[in-house]
Design an enzyme around this catalytic site. Structure first.
Site, PDB file in Angstrom:
ATOM      1  N   ARG A 153       3.353   2.925   0.765  1.00  0.00           N
ATOM      2  CA  ARG A 153       4.154   4.146   0.682  1.00  0.00           C
ATOM      3  C   ARG A 153       5.585   3.851   0.226  1.00  0.00           C
ATOM      4  O   ARG A 153       6.231   4.711  -0.369  1.00  0.00           O
ATOM      5  CB  ARG A 153       4.143   4.859   2.036  1.00  0.00           C
ATOM      6  CG  ARG A 153       4.776   4.091   3.160  1.00  0.00           C
ATOM      7  CD  ARG A 153       4.336   4.578   4.529  1.00  0.00           C
ATOM      8  NE  ARG A 153       2.951   4.212   4.792  1.00  0.00           N
ATOM      9  CZ  ARG A 153       2.297   4.559   5.904  1.00  0.00           C
ATOM     10  NH1 ARG A 153       2.901   5.269   6.837  1.00  0.00           N
ATOM     11  NH2 ARG A 153       1.041   4.188   6.069  1.00  0.00           N
ATOM     12  N   LYS A 183      -1.649  -9.123   8.741  1.00  0.00           N
ATOM     13  CA  LYS A 183      -2.975  -8.592   9.023  1.00  0.00           C
ATOM     14  C   LYS A 183      -3.827  -9.643   9.742  1.00  0.00           C
ATOM     15  O   LYS A 183      -3.566 -10.839   9.624  1.00  0.00           O
ATOM     16  CB  LYS A 183      -3.669  -8.209   7.710  1.00  0.00           C
ATOM     17  CG  LYS A 183      -3.089  -7.015   6.983  1.00  0.00           C
ATOM     18  CD  LYS A 183      -3.848  -6.771   5.692  1.00  0.00           C
ATOM     19  CE  LYS A 183      -3.306  -5.571   4.946  1.00  0.00           C
ATOM     20  NZ  LYS A 183      -3.588  -4.299   5.645  1.00  0.00           N
TER      21      LYS A 183
END
Length: 498
Positions: free
Chosen positions: A352, A278
């Site tokens: 996920r 990130k």
């Protein structure tokens, strides 16, 4: 904050501050007339001078005299009676806290409404106002040095009922709000804990402490157990960190042999993005990427304290997503617990992956419904901002129920479509599916990925990326972790009992 419920006369209540809620069309209510008379018309003069009209969140502070036992009277505007909702009352509670803090008051009394407003039940109104009070008074200051200049927290609230017959119902409403807020505050505390403290093991220890306090069953699966279960997706995310992963499983049994509701919460205790790193800006906020798991733990605590007659299973996959020589790489293929292979194209789409195994694990409990919560996609913030969570799933009835619960609890959610066409974006040339579907409809394709692992039961997914964290506080939601979802889920579970 210590809260007592007593019966007594308002004008005889000795307190540093007596608080009342006032609707615009109730300025001549009997109690206000008594107060106005005792204060030699001070309230009438304020309303005539348009200093106070009862508009929502408007305030008026009046100082007492010898005819009143209270040192101050604080009026909180509620707006027109026809427009008053439970959320109006929560915000009124927050306004009360802000006004008292400005005056450095730590002890006050409050008179709840003694009759329904706009069809709202008195108990529900009382509970909502107390929710606003408690949640607005929240602070996360475990790591701050004491500062006498800082506004003090509230110490004592006396809830005053003028009619004896209302005392028991008011007591019930207050205790319900306290139990509910315990769950929200737990969730906030866990989210706000810094990354150097909050390992997967730390999260498991908090779950065990909750279980010991309120009588839940708690099982914690370590790496060896996860390997035995075949949780390849979860372990793939975890392999880049020196901190060992855990799968936390809590049981609350309040309804005999009934099939449980399973609550699944994403528990990424810190998300660097892994190899798909990130940006550095605001990466510190990624300590909140376990907010879904925190909501599940908070809900389990609140349900047990409230003694809800339901059975619950809480499942929290807890990992840390870090870049290292052992981390998964873009292009790697993982085998999930369900046996499906997953091509990892972005290691920052890790939530996920761990939820895939957790949703598969939930199947063994034969749940009547499964609800997962996750700070899953930045795309959700683009779509809905910070005002609502996205809700998607495979059962429209469940999704509608969650939306209704969200309206009542003040934790709103909005349904997005989950059409078959979105699953096309997840097709892989080298595996059963890939973990991202490209830029279009990112929140929906993330849910479409989860749907592959939730086909055997009624399922809803809540993307709380925009609601689990606030950079600036507002109303009864502070800066930092908000505890979003606990009140929503408790409201949903309560409604399911009717």
């Amino acid at each position: 904050m210590n809260i007592n419920v007593i019966h007594g006369a308002a004008l005889k209540q000795a307190t540093p501050c007596l608080v009342l809620g006032v609707a615009t069309d109730q300025l001549t209510a009997p109690l206000l007339q008594k107060i106005d008379k005792a204060l030699d018309g001070a309230l009438s003069r304020a309303t005539s001078a348009q200093e106070f009209s009862g508009e929502a969140q408007q305030t008026l502070l009046l100082h007492g005299n010898r005819q009143l036992a209270a040192e101050r009277i604080l009026l909180i505007g509620l707006g027109k009676e026809k427009d008053i909702t439970l959320e109006t009352l929560r915000k009124a509670g927050a306004t009360t806290i802000n006004q008292l803090r400005q005056r450095r008051l730590t002890d006050f009394s409050w008179i709840p409404a003694d009759s329904p407003l706009h069809g709202l039940e008195v108990e529900a109104m009382t509970s909502a106002w107390v929710e606003g009070l408690i949640l607005a008074d929240y602070r996360f200051e475990q790591y701050r040095s004491p500062d006498p200049k800082r506004s003090p927290s509230l110490q004592q609230l006396t809830v005053l009922t003028e009619r004896k017959k209302e005392q028991a119902a008011t007591e019930t409403a207050v205790r319900r709000a306290e139990s509910l807020c315990r769950g929200v505050i737990l969730s906030r505390d866990l989210v706000n804990e810094p990354g150097n403290v909050k390992s997967p093991i730390f999260l498991a220890e908090q779950a065990q402490a909750i279980a010991a306090e309120v009588g839940l069953e708690c099982t914690v699966l370590d790496r060896q157990a996860l390997e035995k279960e075949g949780c390849g997706a979860l372990l793939g995310v975890a392999q880049g960190s020196v901190r060992e992963p855990r799968l936390i499983v809590l049981h609350y049994r309040g309804a005999g042999d009934e099939r449980p509701v399973a609550l699944v919460g994403k528990g990424v205790v810190f998300d660097s993005g892994g190899i798909s790193l990130k940006p550095g800006e605001k990466m510190d906020q990624m300590k909140m990427d376990m907010a879904g798991g925190a909501t599940v733990l908070g809900t389990m605590l609140a349900a047990a304290l409230l003694k809800l007659p339901v059975n619950l299973v809480g499942i929290v996959p807890a990992v840390e997503n870090m870049p290292s020589g052992s981390a998964i790489r873009p292009g790697d293929i993982l085998t999930s617990m369900a046996g499906r292979t997953i091509e990892v194209l972005n290691t920052d789409a890790e939530g996920r992956l761990i939820l895939a195994d957790a949703l598969t694990y939930a199947k063994r409990f034969n749940p009547r419904e499964v609800i997962d919560l996750a700070t899953l996609t930045g795309a959700c913030i683009i779509a809905l901002g910070h005002h609502a969570a996205a809700v998607l799933g495979n059962h429209n009835g469940l999704l509608r129920q969650l939306q209704k619960a969200g309206e009542t609890s003040g934790e709103r959610c909005w349904q997005l479509p989950l059409w078959d066409e979105y699953a096309e974006q997840l097709k892989s040339e080298v595996a059963d599916l890939k973990n991202i579907g490209g830029r279009p409809a990112g929140t929906i394709t993330a849910a479409a990925f989860l749907q592959h692992f939730a086909k055997d039961y009624r399922w809803a997914h809540l993307d709380i990326a925009g609601t689990a964290w606030q950079e600036k506080g507002s109303d009864y939601r502070p800066a930092g972790g908000t505890g979003f979802g606990v009140r929503l889920l408790i409201e949903h579970l309560t409604r399911s009992l009717d």
